[in-house]
Design a protein around this motif. Structure first.
Motif, short mmCIF file in Angstrom:
data_model
loop_
_atom_site.label_atom_id
_atom_site.label_comp_id
_atom_site.label_asym_id
_atom_site.label_seq_id
_atom_site.Cartn_x
_atom_site.Cartn_y
_atom_site.Cartn_z
N ASP A 102 0.85 -1.19 0.00
CA ASP A 102 0.00 0.00 0.00
C ASP A 102 0.88 1.24 0.00
O ASP A 102 1.89 1.28 0.69
N GLY A 103 0.47 2.24 -0.76
CA GLY A 103 1.16 3.53 -0.69
C GLY A 103 1.75 3.96 -2.01
O GLY A 103 1.40 3.45 -3.07
N ASP A 104 2.68 4.91 -1.88
CA ASP A 104 3.28 5.54 -3.06
C ASP A 104 4.39 4.67 -3.63
O ASP A 104 5.34 4.33 -2.92
N LEU A 105 4.27 4.35 -4.89
CA LEU A 105 5.28 3.49 -5.51
C LEU A 105 6.58 4.24 -5.80
O LEU A 105 7.56 3.65 -6.26
N CYS A 106 6.59 5.55 -5.54
CA CYS A 106 7.84 6.31 -5.64
C CYS A 106 8.21 6.86 -4.27
O CYS A 106 8.86 7.90 -4.15
N ALA A 107 7.79 6.17 -3.21
CA ALA A 107 8.00 6.69 -1.85
C ALA A 107 9.48 6.79 -1.51
O ALA A 107 10.29 5.97 -1.95
N ARG A 108 9.82 7.78 -0.70
CA ARG A 108 11.21 7.90 -0.21
C ARG A 108 11.45 6.93 0.94
O ARG A 108 12.56 6.60 1.26
N MET A 138 2.79 6.76 14.43
CA MET A 138 4.22 7.03 14.27
C MET A 138 4.46 7.89 13.03
O MET A 138 5.27 8.81 13.05
N LEU A 139 3.72 7.59 11.95
CA LEU A 139 3.89 8.38 10.73
C LEU A 139 3.48 9.83 10.96
O LEU A 139 4.17 10.75 10.52
N VAL A 140 2.38 10.01 11.67
CA VAL A 140 1.94 11.38 11.98
C VAL A 140 3.03 12.09 12.77
O VAL A 140 3.38 13.23 12.49
N ALA A 141 3.60 11.38 13.74
CA ALA A 141 4.65 11.99 14.56
C ALA A 141 5.87 12.35 13.73
O ALA A 141 6.59 13.29 14.05
N MET A 142 6.07 11.59 12.64
CA MET A 142 7.21 11.89 11.77
C MET A 142 6.87 13.01 10.77
O MET A 142 7.70 13.40 9.96
N GLY A 143 5.62 13.47 10.83
CA GLY A 143 5.20 14.53 9.90
C GLY A 143 4.91 13.98 8.52
O GLY A 143 5.00 14.68 7.52
N LEU A 144 4.57 12.68 8.46
CA LEU A 144 4.34 12.05 7.16
C LEU A 144 2.89 11.61 7.02
O LEU A 144 2.24 11.29 8.02
N GLN A 145 2.42 11.56 5.80
CA GLN A 145 1.10 10.99 5.55
C GLN A 145 1.30 9.55 5.11
O GLN A 145 2.26 9.25 4.39
N ARG A 146 0.37 8.71 5.52
CA ARG A 146 0.50 7.28 5.18
C ARG A 146 0.62 7.08 3.66
O ARG A 146 1.38 6.24 3.21
N GLU A 147 -0.10 7.89 2.90
CA GLU A 147 -0.08 7.71 1.44
C GLU A 147 1.29 8.04 0.85
O GLU A 147 1.56 7.71 -0.31
N ALA A 182 12.87 -3.25 -5.25
CA ALA A 182 13.58 -2.75 -6.44
C ALA A 182 12.68 -1.81 -7.24
O ALA A 182 13.14 -0.85 -7.86
N ILE A 183 11.37 -2.07 -7.23
CA ILE A 183 10.45 -1.21 -7.99
C ILE A 183 10.30 0.14 -7.28
O ILE A 183 10.38 1.20 -7.90
N VAL A 184 10.08 0.11 -5.98
CA VAL A 184 9.86 1.38 -5.23
C VAL A 184 11.18 2.15 -5.11
O VAL A 184 11.22 3.36 -5.22
N ARG A 185 12.26 1.43 -4.97
CA ARG A 185 13.59 2.02 -4.78
C ARG A 185 13.55 3.19 -3.79
O ARG A 185 13.89 4.33 -4.12
N PRO A 186 13.16 2.92 -2.54
CA PRO A 186 13.06 4.01 -1.57
C PRO A 186 14.45 4.50 -1.15
O PRO A 186 15.43 3.79 -1.35
N GLU A 187 14.50 5.67 -0.56
CA GLU A 187 15.78 6.19 -0.05
C GLU A 187 16.14 5.51 1.27
O GLU A 187 17.31 5.39 1.62
N VAL A 188 15.12 5.12 2.01
CA VAL A 188 15.33 4.48 3.32
C VAL A 188 14.27 3.39 3.51
O VAL A 188 13.12 3.57 3.12
N ILE A 189 14.69 2.28 4.13
CA ILE A 189 13.75 1.22 4.49
C ILE A 189 13.71 1.13 6.02
O ILE A 189 14.77 1.17 6.67
#
Ligand code: URA
Length: 267
Positions: A102-108, A138-147, A182-189
């Motif tokens: 679930d989420g953005d396929l280009c997520a960082r 946790m995502l909210v606390a990080m200032g991120l949206q789940r999407e 490999a498809i999402v290639r995030p900056e951090v996991i």
């Protein structure tokens, strides 16, 4: 154009609004709501009535990478469904839905959990049950949206008896997770819990040894630089052992991720 709406708020009004949001966050914290948005999100949470009128944003140009990733992910999922690796350890009547991701396929930032639970099995969406609600906080606390992040699991189907995936089960599903990464290639996991951390890092270390320390993903099919990985405790573990010490550890791990991604605390 409405001249009043175009007037920028005074520095005083902005400071007052920030104070109000800060106080509200602090009140929520005192009431026992943890993982409140205490950083970047406060910076951007100026009440709408004080915000300068936003210029009409031009439509975003279509993102060719996102479209390509969508096509690749759909193809991968179809291949998984044809291969059905889970059939080696479960039967069709032991689960309801495939829980793919679930989420953005280009997520960082990509989160990797263990396996779907009952709520995920029912909905087909990862991390929507109690553990998922904690992850959302946790995502909210990080200032991120789940999407804006991508969330996947080691196993794509609910394990029999809701058990922790075995090494064999994880290995059967691993090739598909590697391809998802490999498809999402995030900056951090961020790996959540032992099965995901061990699989992604090809490690046999304990969670206590892995968490809080940067490691690198060097998995198959990855083009480009290695991906930094932050292993942390699984939200379900946190719910079971909801001690201030464990919460502090997870929050400290997530803060390292925020720093790495440039999600800086507000001054
Ligand atoms: N736990 C997981 O590891 N994944 C989910 O999707 C839900 C709970």
């Amino acid at each position: 154009m409405n001249a009043e709406a175009a007037t920028p708020p005074s520095p005083d009004a902005i400071a007052k609004a920030r104070r109000a949001v800060r106080q509200q966050a602090e009140t929520a914290r005192l009431l026992g709501v943890d993982f409140v948005p205490c950083f970047r999100s406060i910076e951007v949470e100026t009440p709408a009535s004080l915000a300068p009128a936003a210029p009409t944003a031009p439509a975003l140009p279509p993102d060719p990478r996102r479209r390509e990733s969508e096509a690749k992910m759909a193809e991968l999922r179809a291949r998984y469904e044809r291969d059905a690796p889970h059939e080696k350890f479960t039967t069709p009547h032991q689960f309801t839905n495939l829980v793919w991701g679930d989420g953005d396929l280009c997520a960082r930032l990509m989160f990797i959990g263990e396996a779907p639970g009952a709520d995920e099995d029912r909905t087909g969406v990862p991390f929507v049950g109690r553990a998922g609600q904690l992850l959302s906080k946790m995502l909210v606390a990080m200032g991120l949206q789940r999407e804006s992040v991508y969330i996947a699991n080691v196993l794509k189907t609910r394990p029999p008896n809701n058990a922790t995936p075995t090494i064999e089960e994880a290995a059967l599903c691993a090739p598909y997770l590697h391809e998802q990464i490999a498809i999402v290639r995030p900056e951090v996991i961020v790996t959540l819990g032992l099965p995901a951390s061990r699989l992604v890092l090809d490690s046999s270390e304990s969670m206590g040894n892995m968490r809080g320390r940067w490691a690198e993903y060097v998995g198959p099919g990855l083009q480009g630089p290695r991906i930094p990985v932050m292993p942390t405790y699984h939200p379900a573990f946190l719910l079971r052992s909801y001690t201030p010490e464990n919460r502090k550890k997870v929050w400290s791990d997530l803060q390292m991720v925020m720093t790495r991604l440039g999600l800086q605390p507000a001054p």
